[in-house]
Design a protein around this motif. Structure first.
Motif, PDB file in Angstrom:
ATOM      1  N   MET A   1      26.091   5.170 -11.490  1.00  0.00           N
ATOM      2  CA  MET A   1      26.653   5.443 -10.172  1.00  0.00           C
ATOM      3  C   MET A   1      26.125   6.770  -9.632  1.00  0.00           C
ATOM      4  SD  MET A   1      30.650   4.280 -10.298  1.00  0.00           S
ATOM      5  CE  MET A   1      31.098   2.560 -10.456  1.00  0.00           C
ATOM      6  N   ASN A   2      25.946   6.823  -8.320  1.00  0.00           N
ATOM      7  CA  ASN A   2      25.459   8.038  -7.674  1.00  0.00           C
ATOM      8  C   ASN A   2      26.655   8.895  -7.267  1.00  0.00           C
ATOM      9  OD1 ASN A   2      24.155   9.996  -6.238  1.00  0.00           O
ATOM     10  ND2 ASN A   2      23.532   8.665  -4.554  1.00  0.00           N
ATOM     11  N   PHE A   3      26.759  10.092  -7.872  1.00  0.00           N
ATOM     12  CA  PHE A   3      27.890  10.964  -7.600  1.00  0.00           C
ATOM     13  C   PHE A   3      27.618  11.936  -6.446  1.00  0.00           C
ATOM     14  CE2 PHE A   3      28.968   9.475 -11.790  1.00  0.00           C
ATOM     15  CZ  PHE A   3      30.350   9.407 -11.775  1.00  0.00           C
ATOM     16  N   GLU A   4      26.427  11.865  -5.865  1.00  0.00           N
ATOM     17  CA  GLU A   4      26.119  12.735  -4.739  1.00  0.00           C
ATOM     18  C   GLU A   4      26.866  12.252  -3.496  1.00  0.00           C
ATOM     19  OE1 GLU A   4      24.348  15.526  -4.666  1.00  0.00           O
ATOM     20  OE2 GLU A   4      24.029  15.387  -6.837  1.00  0.00           O
ATOM     21  N   LEU A   5      27.441  13.200  -2.752  1.00  0.00           N
ATOM     22  CA  LEU A   5      28.179  12.838  -1.550  1.00  0.00           C
ATOM     23  C   LEU A   5      27.200  12.548  -0.414  1.00  0.00           C
ATOM     24  CD1 LEU A   5      31.086  15.470  -1.566  1.00  0.00           C
ATOM     25  CD2 LEU A   5      31.081  13.152  -2.496  1.00  0.00           C
ATOM     26  N   SER A   6      27.543  11.530   0.376  1.00  0.00           N
ATOM     27  CA  SER A   6      26.738  11.220   1.557  1.00  0.00           C
ATOM     28  C   SER A   6      27.027  12.248   2.642  1.00  0.00           C
ATOM     29  CB  SER A   6      27.083   9.817   2.069  1.00  0.00           C
ATOM     30  OG  SER A   6      28.419   9.786   2.553  1.00  0.00           O
ATOM     31  N   ASP A   7      26.223  12.231   3.694  1.00  0.00           N
ATOM     32  CA  ASP A   7      26.455  13.160   4.808  1.00  0.00           C
ATOM     33  C   ASP A   7      27.835  12.938   5.425  1.00  0.00           C
ATOM     34  OD1 ASP A   7      23.948  14.234   4.421  1.00  0.00           O
ATOM     35  OD2 ASP A   7      22.993  13.063   6.019  1.00  0.00           O
ATOM     36  N   GLU A   8      28.233  11.670   5.548  1.00  0.00           N
ATOM     37  CA  GLU A   8      29.548  11.365   6.122  1.00  0.00           C
ATOM     38  C   GLU A   8      30.674  11.872   5.226  1.00  0.00           C
ATOM     39  OE1 GLU A   8      27.086   9.245   5.742  1.00  0.00           O
ATOM     40  OE2 GLU A   8      26.504   8.783   7.816  1.00  0.00           O
ATOM     41  N   GLN A   9      30.504  11.728   3.921  1.00  0.00           N
ATOM     42  CA  GLN A   9      31.529  12.215   2.992  1.00  0.00           C
ATOM     43  C   GLN A   9      31.612  13.737   3.010  1.00  0.00           C
ATOM     44  OE1 GLN A   9      30.042  10.221  -0.518  1.00  0.00           O
ATOM     45  NE2 GLN A   9      31.633   8.644  -0.409  1.00  0.00           N
ATOM     46  N   LEU A  10      30.478  14.388   3.117  1.00  0.00           N
ATOM     47  CA  LEU A  10      30.482  15.849   3.216  1.00  0.00           C
ATOM     48  C   LEU A  10      31.195  16.305   4.486  1.00  0.00           C
ATOM     49  CD1 LEU A  10      26.840  16.680   2.042  1.00  0.00           C
ATOM     50  CD2 LEU A  10      28.959  17.329   0.870  1.00  0.00           C
ATOM     51  N   MET A  11      30.957  15.591   5.582  1.00  0.00           N
ATOM     52  CA  MET A  11      31.631  15.935   6.838  1.00  0.00           C
ATOM     53  C   MET A  11      33.135  15.729   6.720  1.00  0.00           C
ATOM     54  SD  MET A  11      28.987  14.298   9.621  1.00  0.00           S
ATOM     55  CE  MET A  11      30.147  14.530  10.965  1.00  0.00           C
ATOM     56  N   LEU A  12      33.546  14.657   6.054  1.00  0.00           N
ATOM     57  CA  LEU A  12      34.973  14.400   5.852  1.00  0.00           C
ATOM     58  C   LEU A  12      35.605  15.497   5.015  1.00  0.00           C
ATOM     59  CD1 LEU A  12      37.498  12.585   5.982  1.00  0.00           C
ATOM     60  CD2 LEU A  12      36.603  11.377   3.965  1.00  0.00           C
ATOM     61  N   ARG A  13      34.940  15.883   3.941  1.00  0.00           N
ATOM     62  CA  ARG A  13      35.480  16.949   3.088  1.00  0.00           C
ATOM     63  C   ARG A  13      35.586  18.262   3.847  1.00  0.00           C
ATOM     64  NH1 ARG A  13      31.678  19.464  -1.326  1.00  0.00           N
ATOM     65  NH2 ARG A  13      30.947  20.381   0.624  1.00  0.00           N
ATOM     66  N   ASP A  14      34.540  18.628   4.581  1.00  0.00           N
ATOM     67  CA  ASP A  14      34.534  19.901   5.295  1.00  0.00           C
ATOM     68  C   ASP A  14      35.575  19.920   6.412  1.00  0.00           C
ATOM     69  OD1 ASP A  14      32.511  20.682   3.624  1.00  0.00           O
ATOM     70  OD2 ASP A  14      30.899  20.344   5.075  1.00  0.00           O
ATOM     71  N   ALA A  15      35.698  18.793   7.135  1.00  0.00           N
ATOM     72  CA  ALA A  15      36.693  18.721   8.208  1.00  0.00           C
ATOM     73  C   ALA A  15      38.108  18.816   7.650  1.00  0.00           C
ATOM     74  CB  ALA A  15      36.518  17.427   8.996  1.00  0.00           C
ATOM     75  N   THR A  16      38.324  18.184   6.500  1.00  0.00           N
ATOM     76  CA  THR A  16      39.639  18.253   5.858  1.00  0.00           C
ATOM     77  C   THR A  16      39.959  19.670   5.420  1.00  0.00           C
ATOM     78  OG1 THR A  16      39.424  15.966   5.067  1.00  0.00           O
ATOM     79  CG2 THR A  16      41.027  17.364   3.946  1.00  0.00           C
ATOM     80  N   ARG A  17      38.993  20.325   4.811  1.00  0.00           N
ATOM     81  CA  ARG A  17      39.215  21.701   4.349  1.00  0.00           C
ATOM     82  C   ARG A  17      39.476  22.638   5.519  1.00  0.00           C
ATOM     83  NH1 ARG A  17      35.366  24.233  -0.240  1.00  0.00           N
ATOM     84  NH2 ARG A  17      36.200  22.349  -1.244  1.00  0.00           N
ATOM     85  N   ASP A  18      38.739  22.459   6.609  1.00  0.00           N
ATOM     86  CA  ASP A  18      38.930  23.312   7.788  1.00  0.00           C
ATOM     87  C   ASP A  18      40.319  23.113   8.393  1.00  0.00           C
ATOM     88  OD1 ASP A  18      36.381  24.287   7.487  1.00  0.00           O
ATOM     89  OD2 ASP A  18      35.490  23.003   9.027  1.00  0.00           O
TER      90      ASP A  18
END
Length: 375
Positions: A1-18
């Motif tokens: 399995m690929n554990f690297e986050l996609s661009d969309e997942q990174l955006m979701l994580r960053d938006a949630t943290r903000d």
């Protein structure tokens, strides 16, 4: 399995943290400790606008149609911020209704959960019983086209203001069923409980002849109570992972600035080793949790086993990481003014909700014994 986050997942994580940093800081969390309300309505509205409550719900009901991996990203951030609110319980109930609810129930409930004004919680555990189907003693008696519910549930998160409660009970023939109940139903009462973690609200729920229509019961062929426990365990493990990650961050920051004998204590070998041990446990929890989330999304044959591994590892790691963090902080870690104790309380509460290490390891052993031998 690929554990690297996609661009969309990174955006979701960053938006949630903000969002959490701006509207649910630790100062805000402290101000709301032991609050009578389960959630700040303004904050819950903001999270709904961001799509949290409908993240994994089907698009036809107003959801985003995302998977367990995306849920894990948001859950991890809520744990890292010690966020209050019913994101996790609503996610679990929404998943159950989407997978196994009747058409009428899905049509009535899922759009409201996706849009955010209402939330739900799962009333599963019972006083003094394990978080397993064997611990269910509440009863669901058939009477005409209804089920009559009796029993007592404990540790039901944010039940006081929930619109719906998903109640797990046992029928006369011993079958475990899960039924969606309106919070305002006659015979249903809640009582706020005093728990170790003051950043969340838990309730005792009593059911005294609560009448529910038969079509509010979930389809056991589509989603059993045990399957829902596995799903909940993975989402909850992600929340615990966020707590452990922040405990590690706080500890590394502290030992890098605390001076003893003219040096930061982080320069001492024993302290380095303790921090390295914490990091290994946190990285292991991350790998196990995200593998389990991806296994659920992929429909892998080992999804149930992966859920047990994730839950048991994070539960065991919680006590070890919390203990090491407190040891590294010394006396300051015991004080009310320091944020560490709030993370300690959350970590140790998370370690038992939805089953402790022993429960999940026991189930893992059973699953491994039942698995066919590899060729």
């Amino acid at each position: 399995m690929n554990f690297e986050l996609s661009d969309e997942q990174l955006m979701l994580r960053d938006a949630t943290r903000d969002l959490l940093a701006a509207h649910a800081s630790l100062a805000t969390v402290r101000a709301e400790l032991n609050s009578d309300s389960d959630v700040d309505p303004k904050f819950w509205r903001l999270t709904a606008d961001l799509g949290w409550s409908g993240l994994a719900l089907p698009e036809e009901y107003g959801g985003a149609g995302q998977g367990s991996a995306e849920l894990a990203l948001v859950a991890e951030e809520t744990g890292r911020a010690l966020s209050r609110g019913p994101f996790l319980p609503t996610t679990i109930v929404g998943h159950a209704v989407a997978v196994a609810g009747s058409p009428r129930t899905r049509d009535e409930v899922l759009p409201l959960l996706a849009s955010g004004p209402d939330w739900a919680s799962w009333a599963f555990a019972e006083p003094g019983e394990p978080w397993t189907p064997d611990g269910i003693h509440a009863t669901a008696r058939r009477e005409g086209d209804s089920l009559i519910l009796h029993g007592c549930k404990t540790a039901v998160q944010d039940a006081g203001g929930a619109r719906w409660l998903l109640v797990t009970a046992r029928t006369d023939d011993g079958t475990v069923v899960t039924v969606l109940v309106d919070r305002d139903s006659a015979g249903l009462t809640t009582r706020r409980q005093q728990v170790l973690d003051p950043t969340r609200n838990f309730y005792e729920v009593r059911l005294d002849g609560v009448r529910v229509q038969l079509d509010r019961a979930l389809d056991n062929d589509a989603c059993t109570a045990q399957q829902l426990l596995d799903y909940a365990a993975v989402v909850h493990a992600a929340e615990s992972l966020g707590v452990l990650t922040r405990l590690l961050e706080l500890t590394v920051e502290y030992v890098g600035t605390r001076i003893q004998f003219g040096k930061p204590i982080g320069s001492f070998q024993a302290v380095k080793h303790a921090c390295a041990d914490m990091a290994i446990l946190v990285h292991g929890a991350r790998a196990a949790t995200y593998y389990a989330a991806m296994a659920i999304d992929a429909g892998s044959a080992d999804a149930a086993q992966a859920a047990c591994v994730a839950a048991s590892h994070t539960s065991a790691a919680a006590f070890e990481v919390a203990g090491r963090a407190l040891q590294m902080h010394g006396g300051i870690g015991f004080t009310w003014e320091h944020d560490l104790h709030l993370y300690l309380r959350r970590a140790e509460t998370d370690a038992v909700v939805f089953g402790d290490t022993a429960v999940h390891r026991d189930r893992l052993c059973t699953l491994m014994q039942q698995a066919p031998a590899s060729a």
